[in-house]
Design a protein around this motif. Structure first.
Motif, PDB file in Angstrom:
ATOM      1  N   SER A 194      39.946  22.368  15.253  1.00  0.00           N
ATOM      2  CA  SER A 194      40.241  22.050  13.854  1.00  0.00           C
ATOM      3  C   SER A 194      38.981  21.718  13.065  1.00  0.00           C
ATOM      4  O   SER A 194      38.933  21.907  11.864  1.00  0.00           O
ATOM      5  CB  SER A 194      41.227  20.880  13.776  1.00  0.00           C
ATOM      6  N   VAL A 195      37.951  21.237  13.754  1.00  0.00           N
ATOM      7  CA  VAL A 195      36.736  20.840  13.034  1.00  0.00           C
ATOM      8  C   VAL A 195      35.502  21.524  13.619  1.00  0.00           C
ATOM      9  O   VAL A 195      35.515  22.007  14.746  1.00  0.00           O
ATOM     10  CB  VAL A 195      36.518  19.314  13.106  1.00  0.00           C
ATOM     11  N   CYS A 196      34.443  21.539  12.817  1.00  0.00           N
ATOM     12  CA  CYS A 196      33.124  21.914  13.304  1.00  0.00           C
ATOM     13  C   CYS A 196      32.268  20.656  13.269  1.00  0.00           C
ATOM     14  O   CYS A 196      32.428  19.824  12.376  1.00  0.00           O
ATOM     15  CB  CYS A 196      32.498  22.986  12.412  1.00  0.00           C
ATOM     16  N   THR A 197      31.369  20.525  14.223  1.00  0.00           N
ATOM     17  CA  THR A 197      30.596  19.295  14.291  1.00  0.00           C
ATOM     18  C   THR A 197      29.101  19.576  14.363  1.00  0.00           C
ATOM     19  O   THR A 197      28.660  20.516  15.009  1.00  0.00           O
ATOM     20  CB  THR A 197      30.991  18.463  15.527  1.00  0.00           C
ATOM     21  N   VAL A 198      28.371  18.711  13.687  1.00  0.00           N
ATOM     22  CA  VAL A 198      26.909  18.737  13.746  1.00  0.00           C
ATOM     23  C   VAL A 198      26.473  17.464  14.452  1.00  0.00           C
ATOM     24  O   VAL A 198      26.975  16.381  14.156  1.00  0.00           O
ATOM     25  CB  VAL A 198      26.291  18.765  12.334  1.00  0.00           C
ATOM     26  N   LEU A 199      25.550  17.596  15.361  1.00  0.00           N
ATOM     27  CA  LEU A 199      25.065  16.431  16.084  1.00  0.00           C
ATOM     28  C   LEU A 199      24.109  15.642  15.191  1.00  0.00           C
ATOM     29  O   LEU A 199      23.142  16.194  14.658  1.00  0.00           O
ATOM     30  CB  LEU A 199      24.351  16.896  17.358  1.00  0.00           C
TER      31      LEU A 199
END
Lengths: 214, 214
Positions: A25-30
């Motif tokens: 459902s989401v995209c993530t950036v570290l």
DNA sequence: CGGAAAATTGAGTACTCTCAACCAGCGTGG
DNA sequence: CCACGCTGGTTGAGAGTACTCAATTTTCCG
């Protein structure tokens, strides 16, 4: 300027940020810390597929793929920015530069994967580990995290083993052999590359695949 | 409708379509035949990174990356459609659907690379070859090229070896062992998978990473 | 039909794995 | 404050998978 709604999430060491087979459902950036992607094979052994440092996307592919094809874990305490995939897609439609930056990130990601295929397929234990250490040093340097050839190195030997397709025991012996030859120094989560040229030679390392400065 | 200027190019077996280190100018789609990507290590050995069938992009990454990070070779006589990278970028800017399709292609490409990392890192010779055969069968089936579990298979044993990180000799012995167990039949460029379920078991094959039907 | 490429075989080697034990560092709780 | 338990690192011995080298057979094409 388009406002992008995002939420910060914090994960402890070894916590799963995503699991294979689950809907995305989401995209993530570290934002902080380190993370890695991995897959498990049927007998439970693990293969680490990539390592990620702050500033990198962990799963842009979620934008278009509805079910995760691998697991993502925090290597140490890490925080991420999570964006709903549809919001990111909208932003990419609106902003050419962002679209290009995100696509570039994923293309370089692929290039690194190709080099890992080579590393696992055609180098022996010393070469694989040497290559991994060179890659991490180079990426950290490019990111401005480490200035020289000494850097924080929180990987356990088991994680190095899972990234290089070796066993933990053999990784231990191989690291000792690299130490004995005066190539590296590794203790208490701190790595020093003592002979960069020799390590590059052993690992057959060529930074081209990292596409720095594109 | 935007006209996309493209040119058809034909390559003989083993011809190079792109070379590592050279500047990129076009993106190519495979029209006929088979192709593969590979990299060479310092001692001259080769690692095959992926195989491609008709309809797949061979090097979309050229759109944004100015120098090739790997080689592309024709597996048999093959033809491609070459498009200048800037023309393709313009088309992607103009057409959301095409942009999405191309990005999806490259994201699935990455997923396959991740699975290859697992294949090389955590499976033994039988498992690696079994997995490769399952993947090709599944992709050919999805593309409508092969209907069942028998298909044209022009790979030499040396190419199978270079794709699985083995030597040609060991590949030969491993194929014999798969034949002896009644799992496959392979001769004169024709492969028959005689026991699909067993081969899937040995190769720990799960088609999820191919993202069919997305 | 001849020559080259691909496949096959044998024997010996070596790299990596498995299993099992042991050590060191560290946080926690009695 | 020290024992305890846990994780991570280290060591040894033996087994096994995969490699090397070199020769031979088979297949493929021109």
């Amino acid at each position: 300027m388009v406002a992008l709604p995002w939420s910060k999430r914090v994960f402890n060491r070894d916590a799963y940020l995503a699991r294979e087979g689950e809907p995305t459902s989401v995209c993530t950036v570290l934002l902080n810390g380190l993370a890695f992607r991995q897959k498990l094979v049927s007998d439970g052994r693990r293969q680490i597929i990539s390592f990620h440092i702050a500033g990198e996307f962990l799963d842009v592919q979620n934008c278009l793929l509805d079910v995760a094809d691998h697991n993502v874990q925090a290597l140490n305490r890490a925080s991420v920015a999570a964006v709903h995939k549809s919001a990111l897609i909208d932003l990419m439609s609106a902003r050419v530069n962002i679209r290009r930056a995100i696509w570039l990130d994923s293309l370089i990601d692929s290039s690194v994967l190709r080099e890992w295929v080579v590393n696992l397929g055609r180098r022996d234990a010393r070469g694989r580990i040497a290559h991994l250490l060179c890659e991490l040093a180079d990426r950290l340097r490019a990111a401005g995290v480490a200035d020289g050839e000494t850097y924080d190195f929180p990987l356990t030997q088991e994680q190095i083993a899972d990234a290089t397709g070796l066993t933990a025991v053999h990784t231990n012996r191989t690291l000792q052999s690299l130490r004995k030859d005066g190539l590296i120094s590794l203790s208490s989560s701190r790595l020093a590359i003592l002979d960069w040229d020799a390590l590059v030679e052993i690992g057959d390392f060529n930074e081209r695949y990292l596409h720095h400065g594109v």
